[in-house]
Scaffold this active site. Sequence first.
Site, PDB file in Angstrom:
ATOM      1  N   ALA A  13       8.102  -6.584  -7.777  1.00 17.95           N
ATOM      2  CA  ALA A  13       9.514  -6.957  -7.598  1.00 17.95           C
ATOM      3  C   ALA A  13      10.434  -5.772  -7.319  1.00 17.95           C
ATOM      4  CB  ALA A  13       9.996  -7.721  -8.839  1.00 17.95           C
ATOM      5  N   ARG A  99      -5.322  -3.049   7.786  1.00 17.74           N
ATOM      6  CA  ARG A  99      -5.014  -3.674   6.489  1.00 17.74           C
ATOM      7  C   ARG A  99      -6.245  -3.751   5.592  1.00 17.74           C
ATOM      8  NH1 ARG A  99      -2.469  -7.057  10.415  1.00 17.74           N
ATOM      9  NH2 ARG A  99      -0.236  -6.670  10.517  1.00 17.74           N
ATOM     10  N   ASP A 160       3.239 -13.610  11.214  1.00 17.04           N
ATOM     11  CA  ASP A 160       2.579 -13.610  12.525  1.00 17.04           C
ATOM     12  C   ASP A 160       3.042 -14.815  13.349  1.00 17.04           C
ATOM     13  OD1 ASP A 160       0.657 -11.428  11.674  1.00 17.04           O
ATOM     14  OD2 ASP A 160       0.175 -12.994  10.242  1.00 17.04           O
ATOM     15  N   HIS A 188      -4.913 -12.336   8.737  1.00 15.81           N
ATOM     16  CA  HIS A 188      -3.683 -11.559   8.974  1.00 15.81           C
ATOM     17  C   HIS A 188      -4.129 -10.127   9.285  1.00 15.81           C
ATOM     18  CE1 HIS A 188       0.276  -9.885   8.689  1.00 15.81           C
ATOM     19  NE2 HIS A 188      -0.038  -9.171   7.626  1.00 15.81           N
TER      20      HIS A 188
HETATM   21  P1  NAD Z   1       6.109  -1.438  -1.770  1.00 17.77           P
HETATM   22  O1  NAD Z   1       5.176  -0.295  -2.017  1.00 17.77           O
HETATM   23  O2  NAD Z   1       7.502  -1.159  -1.334  1.00 17.77           O
HETATM   24  O3  NAD Z   1       6.182  -2.350  -3.064  1.00 17.77           O
HETATM   25  C1  NAD Z   1       5.048  -2.785  -3.736  1.00 17.77           C
HETATM   26  C2  NAD Z   1       5.427  -2.888  -5.193  1.00 17.77           C
HETATM   27  O4  NAD Z   1       4.305  -3.469  -5.867  1.00 17.77           O
HETATM   28  C3  NAD Z   1       5.710  -1.541  -5.856  1.00 17.77           C
HETATM   29  O5  NAD Z   1       6.981  -1.574  -6.480  1.00 17.77           O
HETATM   30  C4  NAD Z   1       4.580  -1.377  -6.857  1.00 17.77           C
HETATM   31  O6  NAD Z   1       4.990  -0.717  -8.051  1.00 17.77           O
HETATM   32  C5  NAD Z   1       4.228  -2.835  -7.128  1.00 17.77           C
HETATM   33  N1  NAD Z   1       2.872  -3.031  -7.661  1.00 17.77           N
HETATM   34  C6  NAD Z   1       1.761  -2.329  -7.391  1.00 17.77           C
HETATM   35  N2  NAD Z   1       0.729  -2.787  -8.110  1.00 17.77           N
HETATM   36  C7  NAD Z   1       1.201  -3.832  -8.833  1.00 17.77           C
HETATM   37  C8  NAD Z   1       0.638  -4.703  -9.781  1.00 17.77           C
HETATM   38  N3  NAD Z   1      -0.649  -4.585 -10.149  1.00 17.77           N
HETATM   39  N4  NAD Z   1       1.417  -5.645 -10.341  1.00 17.77           N
HETATM   40  C9  NAD Z   1       2.724  -5.744 -10.010  1.00 17.77           C
HETATM   41  N5  NAD Z   1       3.322  -4.932  -9.125  1.00 17.77           N
HETATM   42  C10 NAD Z   1       2.568  -3.979  -8.542  1.00 17.77           C
HETATM   43  O7  NAD Z   1       5.363  -2.401  -0.710  1.00 17.77           O
HETATM   44  P2  NAD Z   1       6.012  -3.573   0.143  1.00 17.77           P
HETATM   45  O8  NAD Z   1       6.488  -3.018   1.419  1.00 17.77           O
HETATM   46  O9  NAD Z   1       6.908  -4.378  -0.709  1.00 17.77           O
HETATM   47  O10 NAD Z   1       4.677  -4.408   0.506  1.00 17.77           O
HETATM   48  C11 NAD Z   1       3.940  -5.075  -0.493  1.00 17.77           C
HETATM   49  C12 NAD Z   1       2.641  -5.613   0.110  1.00 17.77           C
HETATM   50  O11 NAD Z   1       2.917  -6.620   1.079  1.00 17.77           O
HETATM   51  C13 NAD Z   1       1.802  -4.560   0.853  1.00 17.77           C
HETATM   52  O12 NAD Z   1       0.430  -4.756   0.555  1.00 17.77           O
HETATM   53  C14 NAD Z   1       2.072  -4.876   2.312  1.00 17.77           C
HETATM   54  O13 NAD Z   1       1.039  -4.419   3.163  1.00 17.77           O
HETATM   55  C15 NAD Z   1       2.138  -6.378   2.247  1.00 17.77           C
HETATM   56  N6  NAD Z   1       2.753  -7.059   3.390  1.00 17.77           N
HETATM   57  C16 NAD Z   1       2.182  -8.213   3.825  1.00 17.77           C
HETATM   58  C17 NAD Z   1       2.724  -8.908   4.882  1.00 17.77           C
HETATM   59  C18 NAD Z   1       2.092 -10.182   5.390  1.00 17.77           C
HETATM   60  O14 NAD Z   1       2.512 -10.636   6.468  1.00 17.77           O
HETATM   61  N7  NAD Z   1       1.130 -10.797   4.711  1.00 17.77           N
HETATM   62  C19 NAD Z   1       3.880  -8.430   5.493  1.00 17.77           C
HETATM   63  C20 NAD Z   1       4.464  -7.240   5.026  1.00 17.77           C
HETATM   64  C21 NAD Z   1       3.881  -6.560   3.965  1.00 17.77           C
HETATM   65  C1  LMR Z   2       2.883  -6.756   8.692  1.00 14.05           C
HETATM   66  O1  LMR Z   2       2.212  -7.511   9.385  1.00 14.05           O
HETATM   67  O2  LMR Z   2       3.979  -6.291   9.066  1.00 14.05           O
HETATM   68  C2  LMR Z   2       2.372  -6.366   7.325  1.00 14.05           C
HETATM   69  O3  LMR Z   2       1.128  -6.923   7.093  1.00 14.05           O
HETATM   70  C3  LMR Z   2       2.375  -4.910   7.098  1.00 14.05           C
HETATM   71  C4  LMR Z   2       1.264  -4.223   7.876  1.00 14.05           C
HETATM   72  O4  LMR Z   2       0.534  -3.435   7.273  1.00 14.05           O
HETATM   73  O5  LMR Z   2       1.137  -4.465   9.068  1.00 14.05           O
END
Ligand code: NAD
Ligand code: LMR
Length: 329
Positions: A13, A99, A160, A188
């Site tokens: 969060a 990823r 996506d 993804h």
């Molecule tokens: P970020 O590093 O800014 O934030 C992640 C947060 O998760 C951090 O505050 C960290 O302390 C916390 N965290 C780590 N381990 C944890 C745990 N065990 N329990 C609770 N919190 C924990 O990263 P972000 O930019 O917010 O991205 C988060 C994730 O989402 C990444 O893996 C990113 O690749 C993914 N993502 C996925 C998509 C998608 O389309 N599926 C899109 C964008 C990002």
């Molecule tokens: C995205 O698609 O933007 C996220 O999954 C972040 C990444 O690693 O590409």
Amino acid sequence: MSTQPVRIAVTGAAGQIGYSLLFRLASGELLGPDTPVALQMLEVTPALGALEGVAMELDDCAFPLLTEMVRTDDAEVAFGDADIVFFVGAMPRKAGMERADLLEANGGIFGPQGAALAKAAKPDVNALVVGNPANTNALIALGSAEGLDPRRVTAMTRLDHNRAKAQLAARLGVTVNDITKMTIWGNHSTTQYPDLVHCEVGGRSAFDAVGDEAWIADTYIPTVAKRGAAIIEARGASSAASAANAAIDHVRDWVKGTPEGDWVSMGVVSDGSYGVPEGLVSSFPCTTRDGEWEIVQGLDIDDFSRPRIDASAEELASERDTVRELGLI
Ligand code: NAD
Ligand code: LMR
């Protein structure tokens, strides 16, 4: 207005997606202006201070719908009685990484959190895995979510899906409102298949409307599939506001239902539909109603689409084999 708040848990969060997501959840953008929400925010212990800052800002917004905030480093507390869970907490990739390179670093998060979800959340919870690699992290969570219906955990390919609509709209000079039945098949990842064969623009196949197979194969599909990397390259950090937006789209449509004549892309546990091996968490065209999803059935898969769907399913199977070898499932 309902009196009982909907309990929404968000992991990670204090991260960048969390920072975009929480304020929109608290303002009522997910469930509408008549539904109070309780936010149950999970972070790792060292980030609880930063999470306190986020909670202070949420306070300072004086959101009329926000009835309660929980800040914790204990997953069972965060998931307690949760109706909706956003699994965001995981490390993002950096430039040059795929990823799947995050599997070892992030996979370990999802077993214990899947177990906590099954133990503490409502049995009909709507849970969305955003943290990457999202499909296989959802598979890992399900592997330890003892007693939980596997249909309750889904993975996010809605970003996506939205990207695929935006790129198509730009090419055809239409708006995203003119586009229906978009599908992202598979993972993804760069093997995902954005399907223009079944997608419609003004009721006509988008594949035919584009009328240029080489552009679809060599420009459109890679642009959509590699958009995450392009954002990292341009911004120096992975997508956050668009990811939070897609997470809201995914859960809103799951809870509230898809419109008649359209569908959305969701990573869900395969039942073997369209030749995707049973048990993998793969993206399919899905319709939703009353908090349940169904894979759209009966689509003809042509020679352009078949190898692309198969290639992404093969990648998912290989990620599953890797996490088995790592002892994560
Ligand atoms: P970020 O590093 O800014 O934030 C992640 C947060 O998760 C951090 O505050 C960290 O302390 C916390 N965290 C780590 N381990 C944890 C745990 N065990 N329990 C609770 N919190 C924990 O990263 P972000 O930019 O917010 O991205 C988060 C994730 O989402 C990444 O893996 C990113 O690749 C993914 N993502 C996925 C998509 C998608 O389309 N599926 C899109 C964008 C990002
Ligand atoms: C995205 O698609 O933007 C996220 O999954 C972040 C990444 O690693 O590409």
